[in-house]
Design an enzyme around this catalytic site. Structure first.
Site, PDB file in Angstrom:
ATOM      1  N   THR A 130     -49.503  72.316  17.945  1.00 20.66           N
ATOM      2  CA  THR A 130     -49.904  71.847  16.617  1.00 20.66           C
ATOM      3  C   THR A 130     -51.322  72.352  16.364  1.00 20.66           C
ATOM      4  OG1 THR A 130     -48.523  69.879  16.654  1.00 20.66           O
ATOM      5  CG2 THR A 130     -50.553  69.712  15.374  1.00 20.66           C
ATOM      6  N   GLY A 134     -50.669  65.557  19.768  1.00 19.58           N
ATOM      7  CA  GLY A 134     -50.126  64.859  20.931  1.00 19.58           C
ATOM      8  C   GLY A 134     -48.868  64.110  20.562  1.00 19.58           C
TER       9      GLY A 134
HETATM   10  N1  ASP Z   1     -48.360  65.299  16.912  1.00 19.06           N
HETATM   11  C1  ASP Z   1     -47.347  66.280  16.618  1.00 19.06           C
HETATM   12  C2  ASP Z   1     -46.088  65.568  16.148  1.00 19.06           C
HETATM   13  O1  ASP Z   1     -45.742  64.570  16.723  1.00 19.06           O
HETATM   14  C3  ASP Z   1     -47.001  67.149  17.770  1.00 19.06           C
HETATM   15  C4  ASP Z   1     -48.174  67.724  18.562  1.00 19.06           C
HETATM   16  O2  ASP Z   1     -49.326  67.494  18.231  1.00 19.06           O
HETATM   17  O3  ASP Z   1     -47.913  68.437  19.538  1.00 19.06           O
HETATM   18  O4  ASP Z   1     -45.444  66.024  15.239  1.00 19.06           O
END
Ligand code: ASP
Length: 315
Positions: free
Chosen positions: A178, A230
């Site tokens: 992300t 996250g």
């Molecule tokens: N937080 C993002 C989500 O849950 C994924 C990530 O940050 O890796 O969509």
């Protein structure tokens, strides 16, 4: 409950300031090839350069975070734009948000899959509608009306993400990817932007923390700009980015302490992750409880700092 180590530097930067992330996850030296580490480093540097060009020219924090995120959306190694992770159905569903600390307004899109740069669609929601969050077909229609680049869904799908979905990669992926940016401009304004494809194999229609204002993305000139990454469900349940804001603005914590405490709240909901944050005084915090986080920062005085692993103390 055992607590994960919460690492990441806190420092006082000089405006203008730009901080970017390329996702938190199981990013450890033993599992990241030299080639991928170099590519991530290059992508983060290019993103910092694009956003800092805007800021050095006297541009706004909002323009800078969008410029920085655009570079990372177009870089297929990150989980945003082209190269985003795939849903259980093999589709692509992008989420993105922008938040403007000067006006305390925000715009976001969720579950879109045909707009080349989702962060521009989020900006269109902020600037061209009275709304905060548009989803699916409605968001796509706004992007079309605004003349944003549209592409067929296949354009977003890379071989690496297909292999990741079907589990045929020799090694589980690092997760993360992300992307996000926060900035403080020379006029003292803050902004944040975040963009993602969500999580590999998520159910179609799942919405993560990224486009939920106050969960994954937040900016308020009185306190801070935050972009999180996250475990989205835990970040949502702890209303992560607004928790950081509230701890600074209402409880009087330093930005670094507020980020750490908010990450503990996320951990109490069985999630790890990290964030980048900047305050109106130039304080930068980039802590994480995951194994690593792709991250970079630059301010008026220095060269870009890039970090990936917990051991990287420069950033
Ligand atoms: N937080 C993002 C989500 O849950 C994924 C990530 O940050 O890796 O969509």
């Amino acid at each position: 409950m055992t607590q994960n180590r919460c690492v990441g530097t806190v420092w006082r930067a000089t405006a203008p300031v730009l901080v970017v992330h390329g996702g938190a996850g199981r990013i450890v030296p033993e599992e990241l090839s030299a080639a991928r580490a170099a590519a991530a480093r290059r992508g983060l540097r290019q993103s910092l350069a694009a956003g800092m060009t805007v800021l050095r020219d006297g541009g706004s924090a909002l323009d800078a975070v969008i410029a920085a995120v655009l570079v990372l959306e177009d870089d297929e190694q990150f989980n945003a734009g082209r190269g985003a992770v795939l849903t259980a159905a093999g589709g692509v569903e992008h989420d993105a948000a922008v938040a403007d600390g000067a006006t305390r307004r925000a715009g976001a899109v969720t579950c879109i899959s045909g707009v080349r740069n989702p962060v521009l669609a989020a900006r269109a929601v902020l600037e061209r509608t009275p709304h905060v969050l548009l989803s699916g077909a409605g968001a796509h229609e706004l992007a079309r009306r605004e003349g944003l680049a549209l592409v067929p869904v296949d354009w977003f799908v890379t071989a690496r993400r297909q292999q990741q979905l079907t589990g045929i990669q020799a090694r589980p992926e690092l997760t993360g990817g992300t992307v996000g940016a926060v900035a403080l401009d020379v006029a003292g304004h803050l902004a944040a932007a975040t963009s993602t494809g969500g999580t590999t194999g998520q159910l179609a229609g799942r919405v993560g923390d990224t486009p939920l204002i106050g969960a994954g993305t937040w900016a308020d000139d009185r306190s801070c700009a935050v972009s999180a990454t996250g475990d989205g469900e835990a970040l949502m349940l702890s209303v992560f980015a607004h928790e950081v804001d509230a701890l600074v603005r209402l409880a009087g914590l330093s930005l670094g302490a507020a980020c750490h405490q908010a990450l503990r709240e996320t951990e109490a909901r069985a999630g790890t992750g990290g964030c980048i944050a900047v305050g109106p005084d130039g304080t930068v915090a980039m802590p994480f409880t995951s194994a690593g986080m792709f991250r970079g920062a630059i301010d008026a005085t220095g060269d870009p700092r890039i970090g990936m692993f917990a051991e990287d103390t420069e950033c």
